[in-house]
Motif scaffolding. Structure first.
Motif, PDB file in Angstrom:
ATOM      1  N   ASP A   5       0.833  -1.208   0.000  1.00 25.40           N
ATOM      2  CA  ASP A   5       0.000   0.000   0.000  1.00 25.40           C
ATOM      3  C   ASP A   5       0.870   1.262   0.000  1.00 25.40           C
ATOM      4  O   ASP A   5       0.626   2.199  -0.766  1.00 25.40           O
ATOM      5  N   ILE A   6       1.891   1.280   0.826  1.00 25.35           N
ATOM      6  CA  ILE A   6       2.802   2.431   0.891  1.00 25.35           C
ATOM      7  C   ILE A   6       3.597   2.561  -0.395  1.00 25.35           C
ATOM      8  O   ILE A   6       3.807   3.670  -0.904  1.00 25.35           O
ATOM      9  N   GLN A   7       4.024   1.445  -0.973  1.00 26.75           N
ATOM     10  CA  GLN A   7       4.767   1.479  -2.226  1.00 26.75           C
ATOM     11  C   GLN A   7       3.931   2.085  -3.346  1.00 26.75           C
ATOM     12  O   GLN A   7       4.417   2.912  -4.118  1.00 26.75           O
ATOM     13  N   ILE A   8       2.675   1.677  -3.432  1.00 25.51           N
ATOM     14  CA  ILE A   8       1.789   2.209  -4.470  1.00 25.51           C
ATOM     15  C   ILE A   8       1.568   3.700  -4.268  1.00 25.51           C
ATOM     16  O   ILE A   8       1.609   4.474  -5.226  1.00 25.51           O
ATOM     17  N   LEU A  10       3.616   5.797  -2.806  1.00 28.29           N
ATOM     18  CA  LEU A  10       4.869   6.478  -3.156  1.00 28.29           C
ATOM     19  C   LEU A  10       5.047   6.596  -4.664  1.00 28.29           C
ATOM     20  O   LEU A  10       5.470   7.633  -5.176  1.00 28.29           O
ATOM     21  N   ILE A  11       4.728   5.534  -5.378  1.00 24.16           N
ATOM     22  CA  ILE A  11       4.861   5.559  -6.838  1.00 24.16           C
ATOM     23  C   ILE A  11       3.901   6.578  -7.439  1.00 24.16           C
ATOM     24  O   ILE A  11       4.281   7.379  -8.298  1.00 24.16           O
ATOM     25  N   LEU A  12       2.652   6.563  -7.004  1.00 23.74           N
ATOM     26  CA  LEU A  12       1.674   7.511  -7.538  1.00 23.74           C
ATOM     27  C   LEU A  12       2.026   8.954  -7.174  1.00 23.74           C
ATOM     28  O   LEU A  12       1.923   9.857  -8.010  1.00 23.74           O
ATOM     29  N   PHE A  13       2.460   9.166  -5.935  1.00 24.60           N
ATOM     30  CA  PHE A  13       2.882  10.509  -5.529  1.00 24.60           C
ATOM     31  C   PHE A  13       4.057  10.969  -6.376  1.00 24.60           C
ATOM     32  O   PHE A  13       4.081  12.124  -6.840  1.00 24.60           O
ATOM     33  N   SER A  14       5.022  10.106  -6.606  1.00 22.84           N
ATOM     34  CA  SER A  14       6.196  10.464  -7.404  1.00 22.84           C
ATOM     35  C   SER A  14       5.808  10.755  -8.849  1.00 22.84           C
ATOM     36  O   SER A  14       6.329  11.696  -9.464  1.00 22.84           O
ATOM     37  N   LEU A  15       4.898   9.977  -9.393  1.00 24.47           N
ATOM     38  CA  LEU A  15       4.440  10.184 -10.764  1.00 24.47           C
ATOM     39  C   LEU A  15       3.746  11.538 -10.896  1.00 24.47           C
ATOM     40  O   LEU A  15       4.060  12.327 -11.784  1.00 24.47           O
ATOM     41  N   PHE A  16       2.824  11.829  -9.991  1.00 29.25           N
ATOM     42  CA  PHE A  16       2.128  13.116 -10.034  1.00 29.25           C
ATOM     43  C   PHE A  16       3.069  14.279  -9.727  1.00 29.25           C
ATOM     44  O   PHE A  16       2.921  15.359 -10.290  1.00 29.25           O
ATOM     45  N   PHE A  17       4.038  14.044  -8.863  1.00 30.38           N
ATOM     46  CA  PHE A  17       5.004  15.087  -8.552  1.00 30.38           C
ATOM     47  C   PHE A  17       5.840  15.424  -9.788  1.00 30.38           C
ATOM     48  O   PHE A  17       6.093  16.599 -10.064  1.00 30.38           O
ATOM     49  N   GLY A  18       6.286  14.419 -10.520  1.00 32.88           N
ATOM     50  CA  GLY A  18       7.050  14.657 -11.746  1.00 32.88           C
ATOM     51  C   GLY A  18       6.230  15.416 -12.777  1.00 32.88           C
ATOM     52  O   GLY A  18       6.723  16.323 -13.441  1.00 32.88           O
ATOM     53  N   PHE A  19       4.957  15.052 -12.902  1.00 32.74           N
ATOM     54  CA  PHE A  19       4.050  15.731 -13.824  1.00 32.74           C
ATOM     55  C   PHE A  19       3.880  17.195 -13.409  1.00 32.74           C
ATOM     56  O   PHE A  19       4.015  18.111 -14.225  1.00 32.74           O
ATOM     57  N   PHE A  20       3.611  17.425 -12.132  1.00 30.66           N
ATOM     58  CA  PHE A  20       3.428  18.777 -11.615  1.00 30.66           C
ATOM     59  C   PHE A  20       4.721  19.591 -11.736  1.00 30.66           C
ATOM     60  O   PHE A  20       4.689  20.772 -12.092  1.00 30.66           O
ATOM     61  N   PHE A  21       5.856  18.974 -11.468  1.00 32.17           N
ATOM     62  CA  PHE A  21       7.136  19.669 -11.560  1.00 32.17           C
ATOM     63  C   PHE A  21       7.411  20.107 -12.992  1.00 32.17           C
ATOM     64  O   PHE A  21       7.936  21.198 -13.226  1.00 32.17           O
ATOM     65  N   SER A  22       7.044  19.285 -13.954  1.00 25.66           N
ATOM     66  CA  SER A  22       7.231  19.634 -15.354  1.00 25.66           C
ATOM     67  C   SER A  22       6.369  20.837 -15.734  1.00 25.66           C
ATOM     68  O   SER A  22       6.824  21.742 -16.428  1.00 25.66           O
ATOM     69  N   ILE A  62       3.998  10.031   3.600  1.00 22.03           N
ATOM     70  CA  ILE A  62       3.481   8.773   3.041  1.00 22.03           C
ATOM     71  C   ILE A  62       4.210   7.565   3.609  1.00 22.03           C
ATOM     72  O   ILE A  62       3.582   6.603   4.035  1.00 22.03           O
ATOM     73  N   GLY A  63       5.536   7.594   3.571  1.00 24.20           N
ATOM     74  CA  GLY A  63       6.262   6.376   3.906  1.00 24.20           C
ATOM     75  C   GLY A  63       7.521   6.568   4.713  1.00 24.20           C
ATOM     76  O   GLY A  63       8.526   5.898   4.459  1.00 24.20           O
ATOM     77  N   ASN A  64       7.519   7.494   5.648  1.00 27.22           N
ATOM     78  CA  ASN A  64       8.670   7.726   6.524  1.00 27.22           C
ATOM     79  C   ASN A  64       9.946   8.065   5.754  1.00 27.22           C
ATOM     80  O   ASN A  64      11.035   7.660   6.128  1.00 27.22           O
TER      81      ASN A  64
END
Length: 95
Positions: A5-8, A10-22, A62-64
């Protein structure tokens, strides 16, 4: 080992963060064109430090603050996904 659950999350947060950062980086680059080079460098460094701080606060919640390679890959994919979507929109608007 991290829960799935935490891995998913983190992956989704990172994906959206990369999109938002762009998106933010494109807007930022349009706004700082008129400034001198040293101001551009200073503002760019500030943006990178600020966004890094925001990202690490997010993964802390999300995941310490556990950073894995798939988080970095997800950021890159999100960043590239934005560019791909913009190119597809531009291509469809030209027709």
């Amino acid at each position: 080992m991290i829960n799935l659950d935490i891995q998913i999350k983190l992956i989704l947060f990172s994906l959206f963060f990369g999109f938002f950062f762009s998106i933010l980086l494109e807007f930022f680059n349009k706004k700082i064109k008129k400034y001198k080079t040293y101001i551009k460098i200073l503002l760019s460094c500030f943006l990178v430090f600020f966004m890094s701080f925001v990202y690490f606060i997010g993964i802390q919640k999300i995941g310490n603050a556990i950073l894995h390679i798939y988080s970095i890959i997800s950021i890159i994919i999100g960043f590239l996904l934005y560019d791909l979507i913009i190119k597809l929109i531009d291509k469809n608007n030209k027709k």
